[in-house]
Every structure is written in structure tokens, then in C-alpha cells.
Design a protein around this motif. Structure first.
Motif, PDB file in Angstrom:
ATOM      1  N   VAL A 273       0.413  -1.148  -0.253  1.00 18.27           N
ATOM      2  CA  VAL A 273      -0.290  -0.294  -0.085  1.00 18.27           C
ATOM      3  C   VAL A 273       0.883   1.780  -0.188  1.00 18.27           C
ATOM      4  N   TRP A 274       0.957   2.609  -0.548  1.00 10.86           N
ATOM      5  CA  TRP A 274       1.512   3.235  -0.738  1.00 10.86           C
ATOM      6  C   TRP A 274       0.328   4.426  -1.015  1.00 10.86           C
ATOM      7  N   LEU A 275       1.293   5.773  -0.059  1.00 17.29           N
ATOM      8  CA  LEU A 275       0.565   7.011   0.033  1.00 17.29           C
ATOM      9  C   LEU A 275       1.460   8.311  -0.729  1.00 17.29           C
ATOM     10  N   GLU A 276       1.314   9.391  -0.339  1.00 21.33           N
ATOM     11  CA  GLU A 276       2.025  10.834  -0.003  1.00 21.33           C
ATOM     12  C   GLU A 276       1.790  10.934   0.399  1.00 21.33           C
ATOM     13  N   TYR A 277       2.637  12.194   1.019  1.00 30.85           N
ATOM     14  CA  TYR A 277       2.351  13.151   2.859  1.00 30.85           C
ATOM     15  C   TYR A 277       2.525  14.322   2.027  1.00 30.85           C
ATOM     16  N   SER A 278       2.051  15.156   3.271  1.00 31.15           N
ATOM     17  CA  SER A 278       2.125  16.497   2.911  1.00 31.15           C
ATOM     18  C   SER A 278       2.591  17.259   3.602  1.00 31.15           C
ATOM     19  N   GLY A 279       3.924  16.543   4.290  1.00 32.73           N
ATOM     20  CA  GLY A 279       5.251  17.341   4.996  1.00 32.73           C
ATOM     21  C   GLY A 279       5.811  16.539   5.940  1.00 32.73           C
ATOM     22  N   GLU A 280       7.000  16.566   7.127  1.00 31.46           N
ATOM     23  CA  GLU A 280       7.546  16.360   7.358  1.00 31.46           C
ATOM     24  C   GLU A 280       6.749  15.469   8.361  1.00 31.46           C
ATOM     25  N   GLY A 281       5.796  16.340   9.106  1.00 32.11           N
ATOM     26  CA  GLY A 281       5.188  15.586  10.726  1.00 32.11           C
ATOM     27  C   GLY A 281       4.742  14.470  10.185  1.00 32.11           C
ATOM     28  N   SER A 282       3.216  14.537   8.719  1.00 34.34           N
ATOM     29  CA  SER A 282       2.528  13.353   8.270  1.00 34.34           C
ATOM     30  C   SER A 282       3.731  11.689   8.283  1.00 34.34           C
ATOM     31  N   ARG A 283       4.931  12.386   7.567  1.00 35.22           N
ATOM     32  CA  ARG A 283       6.269  10.943   7.275  1.00 35.22           C
ATOM     33  C   ARG A 283       6.099  11.167   8.780  1.00 35.22           C
ATOM     34  N   ARG A 284       6.432  11.210   9.120  1.00 33.40           N
ATOM     35  CA  ARG A 284       7.209  10.480  10.144  1.00 33.40           C
ATOM     36  C   ARG A 284       5.828   9.487  11.196  1.00 33.40           C
ATOM     37  N   VAL A 285       4.868  10.505  11.193  1.00 39.88           N
ATOM     38  CA  VAL A 285       2.802   9.455  11.226  1.00 39.88           C
ATOM     39  C   VAL A 285       2.805   7.859  10.870  1.00 39.88           C
ATOM     40  N   TYR A 286       3.634   8.529   9.041  1.00 38.60           N
ATOM     41  CA  TYR A 286       3.758   6.874   8.539  1.00 38.60           C
ATOM     42  C   TYR A 286       3.974   6.003   9.289  1.00 38.60           C
ATOM     43  N   GLU A 287       5.564   6.626   8.806  1.00 42.91           N
ATOM     44  CA  GLU A 287       6.341   6.006   9.118  1.00 42.91           C
ATOM     45  C   GLU A 287       6.692   5.167  10.491  1.00 42.91           C
ATOM     46  N   ARG A 288       5.778   5.185  11.093  1.00 44.40           N
ATOM     47  CA  ARG A 288       5.409   4.242  12.856  1.00 44.40           C
ATOM     48  C   ARG A 288       4.718   3.715  12.921  1.00 44.40           C
TER      49      ARG A 288
END
Length: 255
Positions: free
Chosen positions: A224-239
């Protein structure tokens, strides 16, 4: 991975109510809306369009009164970007995407200040779909207006092999939610992750993303893939198990 994502983009647009093909491109049209975020094109992997092909692509949008617009992974079709640039297409955005697999997926913890685990639900009633459409519109700053058509598209996603998940607000309605497409080419796109401002910081985005990925893996998706909108959201998804996969390019042609 970019080839899988680009092959998915082609298959996804072919699901639109009125898709068509022109010169190595798939154009996904939905007559119910003029939104450029719904009506756009993508190239076939490895496409090498001529200037005539690009002119035909532009004409297909113009005859429908739509803005010519594309979304694609440039590494999967290196000849496409130069051909579009020659025709005057400009960059809207370049987004990095993240990929989650069954091996990397993890369950999120509770968000800061949360009273306990976040309960994620699947919509059932028309009221559920309407509440999600309204909440996501607000979460994204009114980029689109909530509408019966928007709620209907969410229902079609759920009933067509994809998934819609949300977290109920304490007083009813939707606090936040997201959408995942039906799988194609072994992968699925998770999109529209949004939380109302009053409910942020509870771990809703992570809970919904994890639940959607798990649901699609249960239906046979390999990723499953997604695009993120900023570093904050990136960290959420990486977790919850999403890892860097590549980039996607957004191009459009002004009037």
C-alpha cells in the motif's frame, strides 16, 4: 517499485466512469465533476509520446472543458516529461511517496493525551459517508466542497474493493478518516488522510492508515502506498510501517 505504482495509476484511471486512451496515455474522466484532482491522465509505463500524441491528449481535455493535467512516476516513463514540457506543461508539485508491506506494517500506539486505543470503523449508513465527506473537506481546508456526489464516490470505493475507514467524533459524526483504493497490479493507494483540527493529536491518522493497510493486505495487496504532505505526516506514517518508495510528478497546462 515505481513501475508498480505507475502500473497501478493506469489501472486506477481505467476504473473511472468514462476513461479513454490517447497516444500512450490513459485519461480518467468522471462526468459527475470537473475537479482536476479527479479528471487527469497518466502515461503507460515506458511510454514515448510524440508531439502529436501530446496534442491529442490536450485536445481530449479541452473538448470536455477540463484542464489538461497529469500525475505519474517519472522514472517509469522517462520520455514523457520532456514531451509534456515542450507543449508548455508546468510543474504543480513533486511528491515523495511511501510504501508499506505486510512485513513492515505495525499497529499504532495511542496518541498524546488519548484516553485509550483509537477505534477505527467502516462506514455503513449514508449518514456515515456524508459525515466522512464533510469532515475530510474541512480537514483539507475546503479544497473541495462536500456533496452528495462526494459521499457517493466514497461508497463506490468501499463497495468496489477498496476501503474507507474513519474515527467517530465523541458527539457523533466523523473526527477523521481516509480512503484506500481497490488493489491493482498488487498495490493500492491510500489517500485523503484527514483529521478535523479539534481532534488532532489523538493518533487518528496513524490508526486509520494502519487499519486501511491491514484491510488491503487481507484482500491480497502486496503493498500500500501514499503521498505525504510534510515531515510531520511522514513521521506519522513511518511509525506504522511506511517507507520511502520514490517520487510522483504533477504537471498541468494553463489556459
Amino acid at each position: 517499485m515505481h513501475t508498480d505504482v505507475q502500473s497501478f495509476a493506469v489501472a486506477h484511471l481505467l476504473r473511472r466512469p468514462a476513461p479513454c486512451e490517447a497516444g500512450g496515455f490513459v485519461l480518467g474522466f468522471d462526468p459527475a465533476t470537473t475537479s482536476p484532482y479527479v479528471n487527469y491522465a497518466t502515461p503507460l509505463p515506458g511510454a514515448e509520446p510524440t508531439d502529436r500524441d501530446v496534442a491529442d491528449l490536450i485536445a481530449a481535455f479541452r473538448e470536455r472543458g477540463l484542464k489538461p493535467r497529469l500525475e505519474f512516476a517519472p522514472d517509469a516513463a522517462p520520455a514523457v516529461e520532456p514531451a509534456l514540457r515542450r507543449a508548455g506543461f508546468r510543474t504543480e508539485a513533486v511528491h515523495e511517496y511511501l510504501v508499506c508491506t505486510p512485513a513492515t506494517l505495525t499497529l499504532p500506539g495511542s496518541g498524546p493525551g488519548a484516553a485509550g486505543p483509537v477505534e477505527v470503523a467502516a462506514p455503513v449508513t449514508d449518514e456515515d459517508y456524508t459525515a466522512i465527506d464533510v469532515a475530510l473537506s474541512e480537514a483539507f481546508g475546503g479544497e473541495w466542497a462536500p456533496s452528495p456526489q462526494g459521499a457517493a464516490r466514497l461508497r463506490r470505493t468501499e463497495e468496489g474493493g477498496g476501503a474507507v475507514r474513519f474515527v467517530r467524533a465523541p458527539g457523533g459524526g466523523c473526527a477523521g478518516g481516509a480512503i484506500c483504493s481497490a488493489p491493482a497490479e498488487g498495490t493500492a493507494e491510500l489517500a485523503g488522510v484527514g483529521t478535523l483540527p479539534a481532534h488532532r493529536g489523538r493518533g487518528i491518522a496513524a490508526a486509520v492508515a494502519s487499519a486501511l493497510a491491514g484491510t488491503l493486505f487481507g484482500r491480497g495487496a502486496r503493498s500500500v502506498w501514499l503521498e505525504y504532505s510534510g515531515e510531520g505526516s511522514r513521521r506519522v506514517y513511518e511509525r506504522v510501517g511506511f517507507r520511502p518508495g520514490g517520487t510522483r510528478l504533477y504537471l498541468s497546462l494553463d489556459d
